[in-house]
Design an enzyme around this catalytic site. Sequence first.
Site, PDB file in Angstrom:
ATOM      1  N   HIS A 124       0.910  -1.242  -0.113  1.00 29.42           N
ATOM      2  CA  HIS A 124       0.038  -0.148   0.131  1.00 29.42           C
ATOM      3  C   HIS A 124       1.056   1.137  -0.248  1.00 29.42           C
ATOM      4  O   HIS A 124       1.763   1.355   0.759  1.00 29.42           O
ATOM      5  CB  HIS A 124      -0.975   0.039   1.123  1.00 29.42           C
ATOM      6  CG  HIS A 124      -0.370   0.443   2.587  1.00 29.42           C
ATOM      7  ND1 HIS A 124      -0.527   1.760   2.944  1.00 29.42           N
ATOM      8  CD2 HIS A 124      -0.201  -0.545   3.494  1.00 29.42           C
ATOM      9  CE1 HIS A 124       0.194   1.514   4.282  1.00 29.42           C
ATOM     10  NE2 HIS A 124       0.345   0.230   4.600  1.00 29.42           N
ATOM     11  N   ASP A 136       5.610   3.052   7.003  1.00 34.97           N
ATOM     12  CA  ASP A 136       4.235   2.388   6.963  1.00 34.97           C
ATOM     13  C   ASP A 136       3.534   3.305   5.944  1.00 34.97           C
ATOM     14  O   ASP A 136       2.967   4.265   6.230  1.00 34.97           O
ATOM     15  CB  ASP A 136       3.610   2.494   8.205  1.00 34.97           C
ATOM     16  CG  ASP A 136       2.139   1.866   8.060  1.00 34.97           C
ATOM     17  OD1 ASP A 136       1.881   1.242   7.131  1.00 34.97           O
ATOM     18  OD2 ASP A 136       1.342   1.980   9.092  1.00 34.97           O
ATOM     19  N   GLU A 170      -5.519   1.879   2.036  1.00 34.65           N
ATOM     20  CA  GLU A 170      -5.249   0.723   2.967  1.00 34.65           C
ATOM     21  C   GLU A 170      -5.553   1.137   4.300  1.00 34.65           C
ATOM     22  O   GLU A 170      -6.072   0.374   5.105  1.00 34.65           O
ATOM     23  CB  GLU A 170      -3.900   0.095   2.738  1.00 34.65           C
ATOM     24  CG  GLU A 170      -3.516  -1.288   3.597  1.00 34.65           C
ATOM     25  CD  GLU A 170      -3.114  -1.145   4.995  1.00 34.65           C
ATOM     26  OE1 GLU A 170      -2.822  -1.720   5.719  1.00 34.65           O
ATOM     27  OE2 GLU A 170      -2.899   0.044   5.408  1.00 34.65           O
ATOM     28  N   GLU A 171      -4.967   2.171   4.741  1.00 37.64           N
ATOM     29  CA  GLU A 171      -5.273   2.643   5.962  1.00 37.64           C
ATOM     30  C   GLU A 171      -6.601   3.066   6.764  1.00 37.64           C
ATOM     31  O   GLU A 171      -7.002   2.950   7.724  1.00 37.64           O
ATOM     32  CB  GLU A 171      -4.326   3.924   6.227  1.00 37.64           C
ATOM     33  CG  GLU A 171      -2.905   3.818   6.032  1.00 37.64           C
ATOM     34  CD  GLU A 171      -2.245   3.120   7.100  1.00 37.64           C
ATOM     35  OE1 GLU A 171      -2.733   2.398   8.095  1.00 37.64           O
ATOM     36  OE2 GLU A 171      -0.827   2.954   7.223  1.00 37.64           O
ATOM     37  N   ASP A 199       4.365  -4.788   3.858  1.00 41.67           N
ATOM     38  CA  ASP A 199       3.738  -3.732   4.642  1.00 41.67           C
ATOM     39  C   ASP A 199       4.522  -3.546   6.014  1.00 41.67           C
ATOM     40  O   ASP A 199       4.382  -4.307   6.967  1.00 41.67           O
ATOM     41  CB  ASP A 199       2.200  -4.099   5.061  1.00 41.67           C
ATOM     42  CG  ASP A 199       1.882  -2.993   5.531  1.00 41.67           C
ATOM     43  OD1 ASP A 199       2.224  -1.943   5.922  1.00 41.67           O
ATOM     44  OD2 ASP A 199       0.248  -3.109   5.659  1.00 41.67           O
ATOM     45  N   HIS A 286       2.413   5.257  12.574  1.00 44.60           N
ATOM     46  CA  HIS A 286       1.074   6.254  12.485  1.00 44.60           C
ATOM     47  C   HIS A 286       1.315   7.649  13.185  1.00 44.60           C
ATOM     48  O   HIS A 286       0.241   8.437  13.766  1.00 44.60           O
ATOM     49  CB  HIS A 286      -0.213   5.619  12.887  1.00 44.60           C
ATOM     50  CG  HIS A 286      -0.585   4.403  12.079  1.00 44.60           C
ATOM     51  ND1 HIS A 286      -1.904   3.944  12.307  1.00 44.60           N
ATOM     52  CD2 HIS A 286      -0.218   3.945  10.979  1.00 44.60           C
ATOM     53  CE1 HIS A 286      -1.993   3.171  11.345  1.00 44.60           C
ATOM     54  NE2 HIS A 286      -0.821   3.079  10.601  1.00 44.60           N
TER      55      HIS A 286
END
Length: 438
Positions: A124, A136, A170-171, A199, A286
Amino acid sequence: MKLSARLSALAGASALVLGAFAGAAPAATAAPTGTAAVTPPDIPVANVKQHLADLQSIATANGGNRAHGRSGYKASIDFVKAKLDAAGYTTAIQQFSYNGSTGYNLIADWPGGDPNQVVMSGSHLDSVTSGPGINDNGSGSAAILENALAVSRAQLQPTKHLRFAWWGAEELGLVGSKYYVNNTPSTERSKIKAYLNFDMIGSPNPGYFVYDDDPTIEQTFKTYYAGLGIPTEIETEGDGRSDHAPFKNAGVPVGGLFSGADYTKTSAQAQKWGGTAGQAFDRCYHSSCDTTANINDTALDRNSDAIAYAIWNLSSGSTTPPAGTVFENTADVAIPDNGVAVTSSVTVTGVSGNAPSTLQVGVDIVHTWIGDLVVDLVAPDGSVYNLHNRTGSGTDNINQTYTVNASTEVANGTWKLRVQDKASADTGYISGFKLTFP
């Protein structure tokens, strides 16, 4: 990795995989007799890091992120597409709508290879809104981009068709990959023989996790890491929470790599992998600090090379071995006198479905009293098939082919010949073990 993965708690530390390949080099892995070794290129980590720097620049110029519906994501898609177009790929942008915004998947096909046998790699490309998303999942996206460019540089002509994908949103719940799977006709989905997902593969306090979904793909990655002397663990924290999930749910064989997110590295994991126990694998998960400073170069390098190893090996050869294909291990294994059981292993790859009802098991044991020996075939799932149970008294040696009904066993995976000497005074060794698919 999508946001809900934070809610997934580990029930305990992932089990250490110490299988038959621990400490062995990839070249020592048993392969079908007569097949040539497949040698992938070294993937330059400097190139992968340059892609990450470019993604960081895109995020910085677009509000600090590359999230779905934001200008930074579209700029990321355009950046990757331009690289692939210049390298000779056939690219396509797939659009979808989510939360009132247009999302984008990028699909890139390398010319040639059997279109009915597709090996697909995906990552992603979107970040969360709170940061640039360099680990990420810039890490996975940059690594498969550089692998795709390596295919072009090598002008690779694999037996199977190669496809690469970069997923949007994707998130927000695997939106892009779900859209692709749901909008690909079942006849076309069935041609995808392997989907490899990457990922988060450059975590700053890294672990080496391998998906355990398809045994052939899993063993391919384990074999690579065993050649480096690096133990792996099964990836559990994000299972089903990244873009392999829609493919798996549609019946496509899947696998992949992961270097860890926001859960804590244990002391045992730090002992075998290095890094810091008691800290998260990625403390910037994140967050705004998920920048180019949030990457472990060694993990990124190893995982990028592991991707190449999988792509080169899984795209070569045929899906099903021809009749009479042999998987063999000829390394000697000493049998302790009246001691513990020992094993010789072979890894079966490229076989669709289950093993045959007439699986031929070749056993070559040099021993001075075979009445001491118990000999078993152990299937990849641990099922045991007894071949010899302390018969033959003082006869020397076992050189015999046994027929085993293994039709309830998945063919692909690591099979073991297990031998135990249960009495004193006589010695010997396993000289050879092979499986022949009739």
